[in-house]
Design a protein around this motif. Sequence first.
Motif, PDB file in Angstrom:
ATOM      1  N   UNK A 166      19.885 -55.011  19.318  1.00 17.74           N
ATOM      2  CA  UNK A 166      20.326 -53.223  19.157  1.00 17.74           C
ATOM      3  C   UNK A 166      19.120 -53.144  20.050  1.00 17.74           C
ATOM      4  N   UNK A 167      18.038 -53.421  20.644  1.00 20.18           N
ATOM      5  CA  UNK A 167      17.008 -52.550  21.645  1.00 20.18           C
ATOM      6  C   UNK A 167      17.211 -52.698  22.572  1.00 20.18           C
ATOM      7  N   UNK A 168      17.294 -50.957  23.566  1.00 17.80           N
ATOM      8  CA  UNK A 168      17.727 -50.891  23.845  1.00 17.80           C
ATOM      9  C   UNK A 168      16.771 -50.274  24.700  1.00 17.80           C
ATOM     10  N   UNK A 169      16.241 -50.186  25.419  1.00 17.71           N
ATOM     11  CA  UNK A 169      15.023 -49.178  26.147  1.00 17.71           C
ATOM     12  C   UNK A 169      15.150 -48.953  27.510  1.00 17.71           C
ATOM     13  N   UNK A 170      14.707 -47.735  28.201  1.00 15.09           N
ATOM     14  CA  UNK A 170      14.377 -47.006  29.163  1.00 15.09           C
ATOM     15  C   UNK A 170      12.611 -47.012  29.318  1.00 15.09           C
ATOM     16  N   UNK A 171      12.170 -47.479  30.288  1.00 15.68           N
ATOM     17  CA  UNK A 171      10.381 -46.840  30.436  1.00 15.68           C
ATOM     18  C   UNK A 171       9.915 -46.789  32.116  1.00 15.68           C
ATOM     19  N   UNK A 172       9.494 -45.738  32.097  1.00 12.84           N
ATOM     20  CA  UNK A 172       9.085 -45.377  33.303  1.00 12.84           C
ATOM     21  C   UNK A 172       7.145 -45.045  32.757  1.00 12.84           C
ATOM     22  N   UNK A 173       6.656 -45.609  33.781  1.00 17.22           N
ATOM     23  CA  UNK A 173       5.320 -44.844  34.089  1.00 17.22           C
ATOM     24  C   UNK A 173       5.165 -44.796  35.078  1.00 17.22           C
ATOM     25  N   UNK A 174       3.993 -43.097  35.749  1.00 21.15           N
ATOM     26  CA  UNK A 174       3.438 -42.615  36.367  1.00 21.15           C
ATOM     27  C   UNK A 174       1.801 -42.765  35.914  1.00 21.15           C
ATOM     28  N   UNK A 175       2.311 -42.666  37.800  1.00 23.43           N
ATOM     29  CA  UNK A 175       0.149 -43.064  38.466  1.00 23.43           C
ATOM     30  C   UNK A 175      -0.153 -43.790  39.493  1.00 23.43           C
ATOM     31  N   UNK A 176      -1.072 -44.690  39.505  1.00 29.73           N
ATOM     32  CA  UNK A 176      -1.768 -45.204  40.810  1.00 29.73           C
ATOM     33  C   UNK A 176      -0.813 -46.269  40.390  1.00 29.73           C
ATOM     34  N   UNK A 177       0.232 -47.102  41.518  1.00 28.91           N
ATOM     35  CA  UNK A 177       1.008 -48.315  41.635  1.00 28.91           C
ATOM     36  C   UNK A 177       0.411 -49.345  40.772  1.00 28.91           C
ATOM     37  N   UNK A 178      -0.827 -49.798  40.882  1.00 24.87           N
ATOM     38  CA  UNK A 178      -0.783 -51.073  40.167  1.00 24.87           C
ATOM     39  C   UNK A 178      -1.393 -51.311  38.908  1.00 24.87           C
ATOM     40  N   UNK A 179      -1.772 -49.267  38.527  1.00 24.83           N
ATOM     41  CA  UNK A 179      -2.024 -49.562  37.305  1.00 24.83           C
ATOM     42  C   UNK A 179      -0.183 -48.757  36.432  1.00 24.83           C
ATOM     43  N   UNK A 180       0.415 -48.994  36.851  1.00 29.40           N
ATOM     44  CA  UNK A 180       1.866 -48.669  36.417  1.00 29.40           C
ATOM     45  C   UNK A 180       3.174 -50.325  36.601  1.00 29.40           C
ATOM     46  N   UNK A 181       2.416 -51.161  37.625  1.00 28.86           N
ATOM     47  CA  UNK A 181       2.532 -52.342  38.054  1.00 28.86           C
ATOM     48  C   UNK A 181       2.192 -53.356  36.516  1.00 28.86           C
ATOM     49  N   UNK A 182       0.621 -53.172  36.005  1.00 29.15           N
ATOM     50  CA  UNK A 182       0.476 -53.923  35.423  1.00 29.15           C
ATOM     51  C   UNK A 182       0.637 -53.338  33.448  1.00 29.15           C
ATOM     52  N   UNK A 183       0.992 -52.530  33.679  1.00 29.64           N
ATOM     53  CA  UNK A 183       1.810 -51.601  32.242  1.00 29.64           C
ATOM     54  C   UNK A 183       2.700 -51.997  32.391  1.00 29.64           C
ATOM     55  N   UNK A 184       3.356 -52.144  32.871  1.00 32.96           N
ATOM     56  CA  UNK A 184       4.977 -52.858  33.414  1.00 32.96           C
ATOM     57  C   UNK A 184       5.337 -54.282  32.712  1.00 32.96           C
ATOM     58  N   UNK A 185       4.256 -54.813  33.334  1.00 33.90           N
ATOM     59  CA  UNK A 185       3.909 -56.307  32.760  1.00 33.90           C
ATOM     60  C   UNK A 185       3.506 -56.579  31.547  1.00 33.90           C
ATOM     61  N   UNK A 186       2.664 -55.044  30.867  1.00 37.71           N
ATOM     62  CA  UNK A 186       2.166 -55.630  29.305  1.00 37.71           C
ATOM     63  C   UNK A 186       3.864 -54.849  28.065  1.00 37.71           C
TER      64      UNK A 186
END
Length: 181
Positions: free
Chosen positions: A21-41
Amino acid sequence: MNGPQAHWLEDGRRLHLNHGPIDLIIEAFGDASECRAAYGQAVARFQTILSELVEELPELRRPASLRPHAFAGPTARRMEAAVNPLAEQFITPMAAVAGSVADEMLGALLAGRRLDRAYVNNGGDSAIHLGNGRSMTLAIAGTGHGLADRITIRAEDGISGVATSGWRGRSFSLGIADAVT
């Protein structure tokens, strides 16, 4: 039952996480390497969030109490904290599940990261991070105007989440309204 799913939406900017039942849309803004790491987390945290809730589901479905339960998982504890002010009335921690999942996932996204802005949208219950001087414009669904209605939230507003509920949605509602945000 399928396990946790993660994939990028067609725009290549937003991450879609789905499990039961969990359906998430996530978006991060900022430095590309920080965003990649955040998405991985976020993907790593998402692997266990549903199973943690399922383990405590019988207790999460019980009425909230002025005496806190001993929930093991952080999301279950968030849910309980959200409904405790209403414990004298009938309410269960499940009333806060969507927002609590969004908050937990935003916490995972931000842990140790430097992001300008980010959001986790869990079916209309959204957790929001805004760095100093940042803002975010959100579309409000269910108002009868498609997605034409918008609100802008600024960091200085101190708002870290938005939820929209209406008579057609699954969110807790005490009345009939097209949408209440």
